[in-house]
Design a protein around this motif. Structure first.
Motif, mmCIF file in Angstrom:
data_model
loop_
_atom_site.group_PDB
_atom_site.id
_atom_site.type_symbol
_atom_site.label_atom_id
_atom_site.label_comp_id
_atom_site.label_asym_id
_atom_site.label_seq_id
_atom_site.Cartn_x
_atom_site.Cartn_y
_atom_site.Cartn_z
ATOM 1 N N GLY A 1 0.945 -1.298 0.177
ATOM 2 C CA GLY A 1 0.057 0.150 -0.097
ATOM 3 C C GLY A 1 0.772 1.193 0.057
ATOM 4 N N PHE A 2 0.109 2.355 -0.301
ATOM 5 C CA PHE A 2 1.063 3.521 -0.110
ATOM 6 C C PHE A 2 0.217 4.640 0.702
ATOM 7 N N CYS A 3 0.711 5.616 1.094
ATOM 8 C CA CYS A 3 0.240 6.735 2.037
ATOM 9 C C CYS A 3 0.798 7.918 1.786
ATOM 10 N N SER A 4 0.137 9.007 2.526
ATOM 11 C CA SER A 4 0.763 10.115 2.555
ATOM 12 C C SER A 4 1.311 10.601 4.071
ATOM 13 N N TRP A 5 1.915 11.623 4.308
ATOM 14 C CA TRP A 5 2.182 11.791 5.676
ATOM 15 C C TRP A 5 1.033 12.122 6.391
ATOM 16 N N PHE A 6 0.011 12.845 5.826
ATOM 17 C CA PHE A 6 -1.095 12.917 6.407
ATOM 18 C C PHE A 6 -1.945 11.571 6.953
ATOM 19 N N ASP A 7 -1.864 10.698 5.850
ATOM 20 C CA ASP A 7 -2.572 9.197 6.245
ATOM 21 C C ASP A 7 -1.864 8.729 7.465
ATOM 22 N N ILE A 8 -0.724 8.924 7.492
ATOM 23 C CA ILE A 8 0.180 8.171 8.739
ATOM 24 C C ILE A 8 -0.396 9.198 10.020
ATOM 25 N N ALA A 9 -0.247 10.339 9.832
ATOM 26 C CA ALA A 9 -0.694 11.134 11.226
ATOM 27 C C ALA A 9 -2.170 10.611 11.479
ATOM 28 N N ASN A 10 -2.867 11.065 10.570
ATOM 29 C CA ASN A 10 -4.363 10.670 10.892
ATOM 30 C C ASN A 10 -4.724 9.184 11.565
ATOM 31 N N PHE A 11 -3.896 8.256 11.101
ATOM 32 C CA PHE A 11 -4.029 6.732 11.483
ATOM 33 C C PHE A 11 -3.609 6.889 12.984
ATOM 34 N N ILE A 12 -2.686 7.394 13.059
ATOM 35 C CA ILE A 12 -1.672 7.575 14.452
ATOM 36 C C ILE A 12 -2.800 7.994 15.520
ATOM 37 N N LEU A 13 -3.246 9.217 15.251
ATOM 38 C CA LEU A 13 -4.308 10.008 16.005
ATOM 39 C C LEU A 13 -5.567 9.199 16.228
ATOM 40 N N THR A 14 -6.136 8.438 15.024
ATOM 41 C CA THR A 14 -7.339 7.523 15.458
ATOM 42 C C THR A 14 -6.909 6.340 16.421
ATOM 43 N N LYS A 15 -5.864 5.702 16.249
ATOM 44 C CA LYS A 15 -5.498 4.657 17.137
ATOM 45 C C LYS A 15 -5.156 4.740 18.356
ATOM 46 N N MET A 16 -4.438 5.986 18.501
ATOM 47 C CA MET A 16 -4.308 6.370 19.662
ATOM 48 C C MET A 16 -5.224 7.124 20.576
ATOM 49 N N GLN A 17 -6.506 7.278 19.925
ATOM 50 C CA GLN A 17 -7.706 8.039 20.151
ATOM 51 C C GLN A 17 -7.320 9.209 20.671
ATOM 52 N N ILE A 18 -6.752 10.212 19.918
ATOM 53 C CA ILE A 18 -6.303 11.369 20.409
ATOM 54 C C ILE A 18 -7.370 12.382 19.419
ATOM 55 N N ASP A 19 -8.038 13.204 20.264
ATOM 56 C CA ASP A 19 -9.073 14.003 19.641
ATOM 57 C C ASP A 19 -8.562 15.324 19.028
ATOM 58 N N THR A 20 -8.038 14.957 17.916
ATOM 59 C CA THR A 20 -7.462 16.475 17.393
ATOM 60 C C THR A 20 -7.437 16.413 15.966
ATOM 61 N N LYS A 21 -8.062 17.401 15.413
ATOM 62 C CA LYS A 21 -8.072 17.419 13.957
ATOM 63 C C LYS A 21 -6.919 18.027 13.281
ATOM 64 N N ILE A 22 -6.424 17.491 12.251
ATOM 65 C CA ILE A 22 -5.628 17.793 11.500
ATOM 66 C C ILE A 22 -5.847 18.205 10.031
ATOM 67 N N ASN A 23 -5.460 19.154 9.307
ATOM 68 C CA ASN A 23 -5.732 19.336 7.786
ATOM 69 C C ASN A 23 -4.723 18.855 6.878
ATOM 70 N N LYS A 24 -5.207 18.409 5.641
ATOM 71 C CA LYS A 24 -4.353 18.132 4.606
ATOM 72 C C LYS A 24 -3.764 19.428 3.998
ATOM 73 N N ILE A 25 -2.558 19.574 3.885
ATOM 74 C CA ILE A 25 -2.110 20.617 3.140
ATOM 75 C C ILE A 25 -1.181 20.079 1.638
ATOM 76 N N LYS A 26 -0.956 21.010 0.795
ATOM 77 C CA LYS A 26 -0.009 20.864 -0.567
ATOM 78 C C LYS A 26 1.267 20.861 -0.032
ATOM 79 N N THR A 27 2.004 20.265 -0.571
ATOM 80 C CA THR A 27 3.450 20.420 -0.365
ATOM 81 C C THR A 27 3.948 21.775 -0.961
ATOM 82 N N GLU A 28 3.558 22.471 -1.836
ATOM 83 C CA GLU A 28 3.977 23.479 -2.338
ATOM 84 C C GLU A 28 3.659 24.699 -1.497
ATOM 85 N N SER A 29 2.744 24.477 -0.648
ATOM 86 C CA SER A 29 2.435 25.500 0.279
ATOM 87 C C SER A 29 3.459 25.672 1.487
#
Length: 74
Positions: free
Chosen positions: A1-29
């Motif tokens: 499979g493949f994933c983005s850094w956003f996917d990894i961070a979101n997976f960790i937050l979900t798995k660890m039950q951390i109630d924080t929202k992160i936003n996906k951004i474009k690399t060029e920004s």
């Protein structure tokens, strides 16, 4: 499979039950000094073939890791 850094961070937050929202951004920004390709992913086919490896999916591997660590405070 493949994933983005956003996917990894979101997976960790979900798995660890951390109630924080992160936003996906474009690399060029990020205004990084080095140019980045629009799409790149690590191809593991050669190492799998050369060393006869079976590499688990990133989610399975990360899940195993997260089950082994203990986070005391975030």
């Amino acid at each position: 499979g493949f994933c983005s850094w956003f996917d990894i961070a979101n997976f960790i937050l979900t798995k660890m039950q951390i109630d924080t929202k992160i936003n996906k951004i474009k690399t060029e920004s990020l205004n990084l000094p080095a140019k980045r390709p629009m799409y790149s992913k690590l191809n593991c086919e050669k190492i799998k073939k050369d060393f006869n490896l079976s590499i688990p999916d990133w989610e399975k591997s990360l899940n195993i890791f997260l089950n082994k660590i203990k986070i005391k405070e975030i």
